[in-house]
Design an enzyme around this catalytic site. Structure first.
Site, PDB file in Angstrom:
ATOM      1  N   HIS A  58      31.752  63.044 -21.137  1.00  0.00           N
ATOM      2  CA  HIS A  58      31.273  62.549 -22.439  1.00  0.00           C
ATOM      3  C   HIS A  58      30.257  63.512 -23.043  1.00  0.00           C
ATOM      4  O   HIS A  58      30.107  63.575 -24.270  1.00  0.00           O
ATOM      5  CB  HIS A  58      30.616  61.169 -22.282  1.00  0.00           C
ATOM      6  CG  HIS A  58      31.487  60.176 -21.586  1.00  0.00           C
ATOM      7  ND1 HIS A  58      32.687  59.738 -22.107  1.00  0.00           N
ATOM      8  CD2 HIS A  58      31.350  59.550 -20.382  1.00  0.00           C
ATOM      9  CE1 HIS A  58      33.226  58.864 -21.279  1.00  0.00           C
ATOM     10  NE2 HIS A  58      32.444  58.736 -20.224  1.00  0.00           N
ATOM     11  N   HIS A 118      20.641  64.915 -21.796  1.00  0.00           N
ATOM     12  CA  HIS A 118      21.973  65.277 -22.261  1.00  0.00           C
ATOM     13  C   HIS A 118      21.911  65.445 -23.776  1.00  0.00           C
ATOM     14  O   HIS A 118      20.899  65.163 -24.397  1.00  0.00           O
ATOM     15  CB  HIS A 118      22.995  64.193 -21.875  1.00  0.00           C
ATOM     16  CG  HIS A 118      22.709  62.887 -22.511  1.00  0.00           C
ATOM     17  ND1 HIS A 118      21.858  61.950 -21.949  1.00  0.00           N
ATOM     18  CD2 HIS A 118      23.102  62.371 -23.714  1.00  0.00           C
ATOM     19  CE1 HIS A 118      21.759  60.923 -22.769  1.00  0.00           C
ATOM     20  NE2 HIS A 118      22.492  61.156 -23.837  1.00  0.00           N
ATOM     21  N   HIS A 154      24.254  65.282 -27.766  1.00  0.00           N
ATOM     22  CA  HIS A 154      25.374  64.849 -28.599  1.00  0.00           C
ATOM     23  C   HIS A 154      25.493  65.881 -29.711  1.00  0.00           C
ATOM     24  O   HIS A 154      24.464  66.364 -30.217  1.00  0.00           O
ATOM     25  CB  HIS A 154      25.114  63.462 -29.201  1.00  0.00           C
ATOM     26  CG  HIS A 154      24.825  62.406 -28.174  1.00  0.00           C
ATOM     27  ND1 HIS A 154      25.776  61.527 -27.690  1.00  0.00           N
ATOM     28  CD2 HIS A 154      23.667  62.107 -27.505  1.00  0.00           C
ATOM     29  CE1 HIS A 154      25.214  60.719 -26.798  1.00  0.00           C
ATOM     30  NE2 HIS A 154      23.951  61.064 -26.653  1.00  0.00           N
ATOM     31  N   GLU A 205      23.016  61.590 -33.516  1.00  0.00           N
ATOM     32  CA  GLU A 205      23.306  60.147 -33.503  1.00  0.00           C
ATOM     33  C   GLU A 205      22.372  59.455 -34.491  1.00  0.00           C
ATOM     34  O   GLU A 205      22.830  58.779 -35.422  1.00  0.00           O
ATOM     35  CB  GLU A 205      23.139  59.602 -32.082  1.00  0.00           C
ATOM     36  CG  GLU A 205      24.100  60.279 -31.102  1.00  0.00           C
ATOM     37  CD  GLU A 205      24.494  59.402 -29.956  1.00  0.00           C
ATOM     38  OE1 GLU A 205      23.610  59.041 -29.139  1.00  0.00           O
ATOM     39  OE2 GLU A 205      25.679  59.038 -29.875  1.00  0.00           O
ATOM     40  N   HIS A 240      18.728  63.908 -25.746  1.00  0.00           N
ATOM     41  CA  HIS A 240      18.195  62.645 -25.232  1.00  0.00           C
ATOM     42  C   HIS A 240      17.630  62.841 -23.836  1.00  0.00           C
ATOM     43  O   HIS A 240      18.364  63.239 -22.914  1.00  0.00           O
ATOM     44  CB  HIS A 240      19.297  61.572 -25.197  1.00  0.00           C
ATOM     45  CG  HIS A 240      19.707  61.123 -26.546  1.00  0.00           C
ATOM     46  ND1 HIS A 240      20.928  60.530 -26.804  1.00  0.00           N
ATOM     47  CD2 HIS A 240      19.063  61.169 -27.738  1.00  0.00           C
ATOM     48  CE1 HIS A 240      21.021  60.225 -28.076  1.00  0.00           C
ATOM     49  NE2 HIS A 240      19.891  60.611 -28.681  1.00  0.00           N
ATOM     50  N   THR A 299      23.588  54.448 -26.510  1.00  0.00           N
ATOM     51  CA  THR A 299      24.489  54.763 -27.620  1.00  0.00           C
ATOM     52  C   THR A 299      25.926  54.992 -27.150  1.00  0.00           C
ATOM     53  O   THR A 299      26.801  55.326 -27.943  1.00  0.00           O
ATOM     54  CB  THR A 299      24.035  56.025 -28.384  1.00  0.00           C
ATOM     55  OG1 THR A 299      24.149  57.156 -27.492  1.00  0.00           O
ATOM     56  CG2 THR A 299      22.616  55.882 -28.904  1.00  0.00           C
TER      57      THR A 299
HETATM   58  N1  LIG Z   1      22.957  58.256 -25.210  1.00  0.00           N
HETATM   59  S1  LIG Z   1      21.840  57.420 -24.432  1.00  0.00           S
HETATM   60  O1  LIG Z   1      21.611  56.170 -25.162  1.00  0.00           O
HETATM   61  O2  LIG Z   1      20.650  58.221 -24.195  1.00  0.00           O
HETATM   62  C1  LIG Z   1      22.461  56.962 -22.866  1.00  0.00           C
HETATM   63  C2  LIG Z   1      21.695  57.164 -21.704  1.00  0.00           C
HETATM   64  C3  LIG Z   1      22.211  56.773 -20.454  1.00  0.00           C
HETATM   65  C4  LIG Z   1      23.468  56.171 -20.387  1.00  0.00           C
HETATM   66  N2  LIG Z   1      24.063  55.729 -19.207  1.00  0.00           N
HETATM   67  C5  LIG Z   1      23.767  56.140 -17.965  1.00  0.00           C
HETATM   68  O3  LIG Z   1      22.910  56.969 -17.716  1.00  0.00           O
HETATM   69  N3  LIG Z   1      24.491  55.522 -16.999  1.00  0.00           N
HETATM   70  C6  LIG Z   1      24.255  55.781 -15.577  1.00  0.00           C
HETATM   71  C7  LIG Z   1      25.320  56.709 -15.007  1.00  0.00           C
HETATM   72  O4  LIG Z   1      25.231  57.946 -15.627  1.00  0.00           O
HETATM   73  C8  LIG Z   1      24.202  55.984 -21.542  1.00  0.00           C
HETATM   74  C9  LIG Z   1      23.699  56.380 -22.786  1.00  0.00           C
HETATM   75 ZN   LIG Z   2      22.530  60.154 -25.568  1.00  0.00          ZN
END
Ligand SMILES: NS(=O)(=O)c1ccc(NC(=O)NCCO)cc1
Ligand SMILES: [Zn+2]
Length: 257
Positions: A61, A91, A93, A103, A116, A195
């Site tokens: 992703h 990470h 986007h 985002e 993020h 998100t």
């Molecule tokens: N884009 S975001 O809102 O920063 C985000 C952060 C963590 C997650 N999920 C996550 O870390 N799951 C645990 C396995 O990686 C999903 C979205």
């Molecule tokens: Zn994110």
């Protein structure tokens, strides 16, 4: 499973994750004129230890840098939160072109990418415990804008050839995430969600007002990563962003005047 294509993208997530239509979904469009300055908001306190950096991976992703979170070596405190939140991963986007990819948006303006930095509340035993609690996570969002080449981002980009395919990873050590922050840590903050699925409403969002730079050539390198796994038809990793969601009466606070 879920993704960012027409067949499995954000407009389809609600079928499997009904919270997609919840009351505190992210991202949002931030309207600075509607944000209320809260003089009670403290400056962000970010303490990052480069020795907690473990690996860089393509999870299908995004690409992600993961940190050891078994001690309070890399933490977020103060700002809008109470207690101590530990850095788990960061990470990005981004878009297929430099005119979109973030985002969050600011008065409708899109940025080419958004970073993020994901932290979890140590009142819970682990990230996994915290991820679905209303005060479980705090994510610092940083917008990227096109400008000079960013030497710190280049350290990540230099690893992309080894993590091109989904579900690949490689060692990545001694990286200081603080090098990816702008000089001024003024922020907007509001209560929101992950998100991406499972879209848990567990995030205190902290979106920085100032951006960091990335060159257009560096953004093109982001797009050489693949959503697809080795052996599958190659699918460029791009447009991995969810569009802004309804504010539903939420208040966005500003740490600055
Ligand atoms: N884009 S975001 O809102 O920063 C985000 C952060 C963590 C997650 N999920 C996550 O870390 N799951 C645990 C396995 O990686 C999903 C979205
Ligand atoms: Zn994110």
């Amino acid at each position: 499973s879920w993704g960012y294509e027409a067949t499995n993208g954000p407009s389809k997530w609600g079928a499997s994750f009904p919270i997609a239509n919840g009351d505190r979904q992210s991202p949002i469009d931030i309207v600075p004129g509607n944000a209320s300055h809260d003089p009670g908001l403290k400056p962000l306190k970010l303490k990052y230890d480069p020795s907690t950096c473990l690996e860089i991976l393509n999870n299908g992703h995004s690409f992600q840098v993961t940190f050891a979170d078994d001690t309070d070596s890399s933490t977020l405190t103060d700002g809008p939160i109470s207690g101590t939140y530990r850095l788990k991963q960061f990470h990005f986007h981004w878009g297929a072109t430099d005119d979109r990819g973030s985002e969050h948006t600011v008065q409708g303006a899109k940025f080419p990418a958004e970073l993020h930095l994901v932290h979890w509340n140590t009142k819970y035993a682990s990230f996994g415990e915290a991820v679905n609690k209303p005060d479980g996570l705090a994510v610092v969002g940083v917008f990227l804008k096109i400008g000079n080449e960013n030497a710190h981002l280049q350290k990540l980009i230099d690893k992309f050839s080894v993590i091109t395919n989904a579900k690949t990873q490689t060692t990545f050590v001694d990286f200081n995430p603080a090098t990816l922050l702008p000089g001024c840590l003024d922020y907007w903050t509001y209560l929101g969600s992950l998100t991406t699925p499972p879209l848990y409403e567990s995030v205190t969002w902290i979106v920085l007002k100032h951006q960091i730079t990335v060159s257009s050539a560096q953004m093109a390198k982001f797009r050489t990563l693949l959503f697809s796994s080795n052996g599958e038809a190659p699918c460029c990793m791009e447009n991995n962003y969810r569009p802004p969601q309804p504010l539903k009466g939420r208040v966005v606070r500003a740490s600055f005047k």
